[in-house]
Design an enzyme around this catalytic site. Sequence first.
Site, PDB file in Angstrom:
ATOM      1  N   HIS A 106       0.870  -1.170   0.000  1.00 60.51           N
ATOM      2  CA  HIS A 106       0.000   0.000   0.000  1.00 60.51           C
ATOM      3  C   HIS A 106       0.913   1.229   0.000  1.00 60.51           C
ATOM      4  CE1 HIS A 106      -2.530  -2.916   2.278  1.00 60.51           C
ATOM      5  NE2 HIS A 106      -3.576  -2.269   1.793  1.00 60.51           N
ATOM      6  N   GLU A 237     -10.763  -6.682  -4.779  1.00 59.92           N
ATOM      7  CA  GLU A 237     -10.643  -7.751  -3.777  1.00 59.92           C
ATOM      8  C   GLU A 237     -11.915  -7.800  -2.924  1.00 59.92           C
ATOM      9  OE1 GLU A 237      -6.907  -7.741  -1.641  1.00 59.92           O
ATOM     10  OE2 GLU A 237      -7.849  -8.634   0.120  1.00 59.92           O
ATOM     11  N   GLU A 273      -9.211 -13.433  -1.742  1.00 62.12           N
ATOM     12  CA  GLU A 273      -8.535 -13.795  -0.489  1.00 62.12           C
ATOM     13  C   GLU A 273      -9.411 -14.823   0.225  1.00 62.12           C
ATOM     14  OE1 GLU A 273      -6.660 -10.680   1.735  1.00 62.12           O
ATOM     15  OE2 GLU A 273      -7.203 -11.594   3.639  1.00 62.12           O
ATOM     16  N   HIS A 276     -11.340 -14.059   3.314  1.00 58.66           N
ATOM     17  CA  HIS A 276     -12.546 -13.251   3.094  1.00 58.66           C
ATOM     18  C   HIS A 276     -13.692 -14.149   2.616  1.00 58.66           C
ATOM     19  CE1 HIS A 276      -9.823  -9.480   2.183  1.00 58.66           C
ATOM     20  NE2 HIS A 276      -9.686  -9.947   3.403  1.00 58.66           N
ATOM     21  N   ASP A 301      -4.882 -13.558  -2.805  1.00 57.83           N
ATOM     22  CA  ASP A 301      -4.213 -13.227  -1.542  1.00 57.83           C
ATOM     23  C   ASP A 301      -4.252 -14.492  -0.709  1.00 57.83           C
ATOM     24  OD1 ASP A 301      -3.496 -10.676  -2.094  1.00 57.83           O
ATOM     25  OD2 ASP A 301      -4.764  -9.710  -0.602  1.00 57.83           O
ATOM     26  N   ASP A 312     -10.953 -11.994  10.310  1.00 60.55           N
ATOM     27  CA  ASP A 312      -9.897 -12.015   9.302  1.00 60.55           C
ATOM     28  C   ASP A 312      -8.544 -12.202   9.987  1.00 60.55           C
ATOM     29  OD1 ASP A 312      -8.762 -11.777   6.827  1.00 60.55           O
ATOM     30  OD2 ASP A 312      -9.023  -9.619   6.652  1.00 60.55           O
ATOM     31  N   ASP A 314      -5.916 -13.709   8.875  1.00 63.20           N
ATOM     32  CA  ASP A 314      -4.777 -13.579   7.951  1.00 63.20           C
ATOM     33  C   ASP A 314      -3.617 -14.504   8.307  1.00 63.20           C
ATOM     34  OD1 ASP A 314      -5.816 -11.665   6.172  1.00 63.20           O
ATOM     35  OD2 ASP A 314      -5.220  -9.991   7.461  1.00 63.20           O
ATOM     36  N   ASP A 344      -0.891 -12.425   1.882  1.00 68.69           N
ATOM     37  CA  ASP A 344      -1.525 -11.400   2.738  1.00 68.69           C
ATOM     38  C   ASP A 344      -1.757 -12.071   4.100  1.00 68.69           C
ATOM     39  OD1 ASP A 344      -2.932  -9.422   3.924  1.00 68.69           O
ATOM     40  OD2 ASP A 344      -4.419  -9.168   2.338  1.00 68.69           O
TER      41      ASP A 344
HETATM   42  C1  XUL Z   1      -7.774  -6.562   4.183  1.00 70.04           C
HETATM   43  C2  XUL Z   1      -6.961  -6.959   3.021  1.00 70.04           C
HETATM   44  C3  XUL Z   1      -6.081  -5.899   2.465  1.00 70.04           C
HETATM   45  C4  XUL Z   1      -5.988  -5.903   0.975  1.00 70.04           C
HETATM   46  C5  XUL Z   1      -5.203  -4.759   0.411  1.00 70.04           C
HETATM   47  O1  XUL Z   1      -8.578  -7.551   4.686  1.00 70.04           O
HETATM   48  O2  XUL Z   1      -6.980  -8.093   2.598  1.00 70.04           O
HETATM   49  O3  XUL Z   1      -4.835  -6.042   3.034  1.00 70.04           O
HETATM   50  O4  XUL Z   1      -5.410  -7.081   0.508  1.00 70.04           O
HETATM   51  O5  XUL Z   1      -5.702  -3.525   0.811  1.00 70.04           O
HETATM   52 CO    CO Z   2      -5.947  -9.050   1.022  1.00 74.36          CO
END
Ligand code: XUL
Ligand code: CO
Length: 443
Positions: A106, A237, A273, A276, A301, A312, A314, A344
């Site tokens: 980012h 996304e 992702e 998600h 992701d 989330d 991650d 991610d």
């Molecule tokens: C948030 C997410 C972000 C995006 C990029 O849940 O996945 O990190 O991948 O903004």
């Molecule tokens: Co993401």
Amino acid sequence: MSATSNEFFVGIKPIKYNPQASVDDLLVFKQYNQDEIILGKPMHEWLRFAVCYWHTFRGIGADMFGASTFDRPWDQSGNEMLIAKDRLRAAFEFFTKLGVKYFTFHDRDIAPEGETIEQTEKNLDEVIQLAKELQKQTGIKCLWGTANLFANPRYMNGAATNPDAHVFAYAAAQVKKAMEVTHELGGENYVFWGGREGYMSLLNTDVRKELDHLAAFLRMAVEHKKKIGFKGQLLIEPKPKEPTKHQYDYDAQTVMGFLNYYGLNKDFKLNIEPNHTTMAGHAYEHDVEMCSRYGMLGSIDSNTGDSSLGWDTDQFPMNLRDCAFVMKTVIAQGGLAPGGLNFDCKVRRESTNLQDMFIAHIGAMDCFALALRKMARLFDDKKYGILVQQRYASYNETDIGKKIEAGVATFEELHAFIKKNGEPAKTSGEQEKFEVIFNRYLD
Ligand code: XUL
Ligand code: CO
């Protein structure tokens, strides 16, 4: 950084492939052999791994209930810009030692936001120049860039879907610059994740107006892409919620419907992702498969959630079954390029060793590499594909099926067909058979 060198990950050597390594030899790949040819392509082309900047180099191990647990050697010097540059050097050392070819970022991950837009852009330009130099030295490429349109308080009511046009304009100004710097770094894609493009309450929200605005915003991005000559793929996304209660880009099918409705489906693909996807109530592999079948899967992701937590989280993907499902779809569509598998993911707050950053990435890369090997077998011997096709054989082999597929059958005709032919024969869906066969390919 050590006192005697510019090295941040002191004592860690470039990670090598060694299938004979013992179970506790962790700084080694047992499966990922980047140049090995699988189904006609080297592994690194199938997998196109990327490290994400935000979790791996901006994550501090804090959560809603507790402060930072990480103590990173690049986060030491006092001046923000010096830290940003040190962090970038550390990141390129990490990418190189790990042996990934891509990173993602980012705008606000790599350079601090200033008091004014001019200062912010100056900071960004300065760090981007260093990133370009480091890219040149190492050959590391940018998979995608994106703008952080969710952290600054100005975006608390949304960015492109904010009720205030002034905020919309700020978001546009920010994305304009983020697209330009992504282009400068040779980014192969550009991502839109709308964390605050949604609502907290329908009572204060005009959803139709907000979605029209979101479409207008994305149209401007398409125009700007053309204007600056950026050839990368634009990606959206999906995520159903968090931080908003409802996010407009809920899941793959919602996003595809939105893109079709607003005439944007030729200009965007999806970055899926799986964490998600599971938050949207679907199986891990659901969105990957859904958009792939419409030619809309652009990138992944690659992470995972924890079913007993539900948010989330991650986490690094370490589950062979999940990765195999993803690779089955990726192989079926012939690869992900120009997209890739972006981690991610964040190491757990409790995983405080610097080495944990390597171990986490290596483990996930090996898991995907093993999944690729297993699914290559599934495609190679064709049996599984034939079994799926056979379930639909009536559409290829009978007149009525062929007419339905060609779009020339009518209700009257099908009514007459039923009067003549009566009840269809019962056909087993054989789910367990498919599950057993899939498991055999995972052996
Ligand atoms: C948030 C997410 C972000 C995006 C990029 O849940 O996945 O990190 O991948 O903004
Ligand atoms: Co993401």
